[in-house]
Design a protein around this motif. Sequence first.
Motif, PDB file in Angstrom:
ATOM      1  N   ALA A 127       0.823  -1.221   0.000  1.00 13.05           N
ATOM      2  CA  ALA A 127       0.000   0.000   0.000  1.00 13.05           C
ATOM      3  C   ALA A 127       0.856   1.270   0.000  1.00 13.05           C
ATOM      4  CB  ALA A 127      -0.966  -0.013   1.189  1.00 13.05           C
ATOM      5  N   PRO A 128       1.884   1.380   0.856  1.00 11.48           N
ATOM      6  CA  PRO A 128       2.712   2.592   0.784  1.00 11.48           C
ATOM      7  C   PRO A 128       3.493   2.694  -0.518  1.00 11.48           C
ATOM      8  CG  PRO A 128       3.567   1.059   2.440  1.00 11.48           C
ATOM      9  CD  PRO A 128       2.227   0.559   2.039  1.00 11.48           C
ATOM     10  N   ALA A 129       3.867   1.561  -1.114  1.00 14.25           N
ATOM     11  CA  ALA A 129       4.540   1.602  -2.414  1.00 14.25           C
ATOM     12  C   ALA A 129       3.613   2.164  -3.478  1.00 14.25           C
ATOM     13  CB  ALA A 129       5.015   0.201  -2.802  1.00 14.25           C
ATOM     14  N   ALA A 134       2.328   6.658  -7.161  1.00 17.04           N
ATOM     15  CA  ALA A 134       1.247   7.389  -7.827  1.00 17.04           C
ATOM     16  C   ALA A 134       1.688   8.769  -8.290  1.00 17.04           C
ATOM     17  CB  ALA A 134       0.050   7.513  -6.883  1.00 17.04           C
ATOM     18  N   GLU A 135       2.700   9.323  -7.637  1.00 17.70           N
ATOM     19  CA  GLU A 135       3.163  10.670  -7.984  1.00 17.70           C
ATOM     20  C   GLU A 135       4.506  10.668  -8.695  1.00 17.70           C
ATOM     21  OE1 GLU A 135       3.205  12.789  -4.328  1.00 17.70           O
ATOM     22  OE2 GLU A 135       1.037  12.623  -4.008  1.00 17.70           O
ATOM     23  N   ILE A 181       0.405  -1.659  -7.910  1.00 16.72           N
ATOM     24  CA  ILE A 181       1.200  -0.496  -7.507  1.00 16.72           C
ATOM     25  C   ILE A 181       1.528   0.444  -8.657  1.00 16.72           C
ATOM     26  CG2 ILE A 181       2.216  -1.719  -5.548  1.00 16.72           C
ATOM     27  CD1 ILE A 181       4.827  -1.967  -7.161  1.00 16.72           C
ATOM     28  N   LEU A 182       1.544  -0.048  -9.904  1.00 13.80           N
ATOM     29  CA  LEU A 182       1.877   0.845 -11.013  1.00 13.80           C
ATOM     30  C   LEU A 182       0.666   1.686 -11.397  1.00 13.80           C
ATOM     31  CD1 LEU A 182       4.200  -1.136 -13.447  1.00 13.80           C
ATOM     32  CD2 LEU A 182       4.763   0.208 -11.414  1.00 13.80           C
ATOM     33  N   PRO A 183       0.878   2.959 -11.692  1.00 12.18           N
ATOM     34  CA  PRO A 183      -0.262   3.836 -11.974  1.00 12.18           C
ATOM     35  C   PRO A 183      -0.869   3.656 -13.356  1.00 12.18           C
ATOM     36  CG  PRO A 183       1.801   5.071 -12.061  1.00 12.18           C
ATOM     37  CD  PRO A 183       2.148   3.702 -11.564  1.00 12.18           C
ATOM     38  N   ARG A 184      -0.202   2.913 -14.243  1.00 13.94           N
ATOM     39  CA  ARG A 184      -0.731   2.720 -15.602  1.00 13.94           C
ATOM     40  C   ARG A 184      -0.863   1.236 -15.925  1.00 13.94           C
ATOM     41  NH1 ARG A 184       3.012   6.878 -16.009  1.00 13.94           N
ATOM     42  NH2 ARG A 184       2.137   8.883 -16.678  1.00 13.94           N
ATOM     43  N   PRO A 185      -1.743   0.885 -16.885  1.00 11.83           N
ATOM     44  CA  PRO A 185      -1.905  -0.514 -17.279  1.00 11.83           C
ATOM     45  C   PRO A 185      -0.617  -1.102 -17.854  1.00 11.83           C
ATOM     46  CG  PRO A 185      -3.747   0.811 -18.075  1.00 11.83           C
ATOM     47  CD  PRO A 185      -2.719   1.772 -17.552  1.00 11.83           C
ATOM     48  N   VAL A 186      -0.484  -2.411 -17.711  1.00 13.61           N
ATOM     49  CA  VAL A 186       0.699  -3.164 -18.151  1.00 13.61           C
ATOM     50  C   VAL A 186       0.268  -4.212 -19.156  1.00 13.61           C
ATOM     51  CG1 VAL A 186       2.459  -4.803 -17.361  1.00 13.61           C
ATOM     52  CG2 VAL A 186       1.894  -2.797 -15.967  1.00 13.61           C
TER      53      VAL A 186
END
Length: 308
Positions: A127-129, A134-135, A181-186
């Motif tokens: 969760a913290p990762a 995200a930023e 954790i990654l902000p974009r799709p993979v």
Amino acid sequence: MDPIRIAVVGLGKIARDQHLPAIAGNAAFSLAATVSPHDPGREGVAHFASLGDLLYGGPAIDAVALCTPPQVRYDLAALALKRGVHVFLEKPPGATLSEVVALRERADKVGVTLFAAWHSRFAAGVAPARAWLAERTIQKVSIVWREDVRVWHPGQAWIWEPGGLGVFDPGINALSILTHILPRPVFLEDAALSIPENRAAPIAAELRFRDTAGADIHMDLDWRQTGPQSWNITVETDAGTLKLSSGGAVLTLPGGTEHNEDLEYPGLYSRFANLIRGGRSDVDIDPLRLVADAFLRGRRESVEPFND
């Protein structure tokens, strides 16, 4: 509020090591029964050889946790949903994407909770990762997920059969973290699957993904690791490097390292209780979809036979 009466179906290592203690430690649940054709169950708890025997002749239950091999999970889940029982699916949620989608649609139709439980997402550092990334701008990701199958799955023939996933059984844990954790799709670009001559599922794999912004993601899976095991995800960003190790339990950021208590399965059961109380489901298929893509697009390479 009365506790949720739950039955555990399948009493292998994961059920005894993780599910039963997590249920015992959560006041939202009471263990009403266990189901296994091969195990005598726990003293003082109603036990049945099949889920049908429980549902049609046993004590009343509100939910089931399915800890069986994925190849047999669809029929069990469908039977529970038919009886209006909430369903917790151990990972992977099924042997195919289609059956998981069918279960999701069925759960929505009958108005009960279906939970595809990706336990590694509840590791302390995840969760913290996710919040930190995200930023950030993701530049490169490396995943090294290597362990000894003889330690973690001794003599479990089902895991080498079609639908058992082979090395993707642990590898999907890494993918469940990655997609969270990654902000974009993979998506997958290339894969090589190393399959023993005497098995139907891979013992190792090398995969290359990228996200929709072009960040390169390399994944190294191997079930032949001896000695220390490796469960690491390293993410290079414009603000420095993030590393999740020990399967997500340890988080290292540019400012230091955090070690936290392992609360994966207690977290899963808290989530399941909240979903049931809120009348909702949570069935994310992204990790399983990436594994399916690997089998769809990956090159198969035959390697020496493997025997336990």
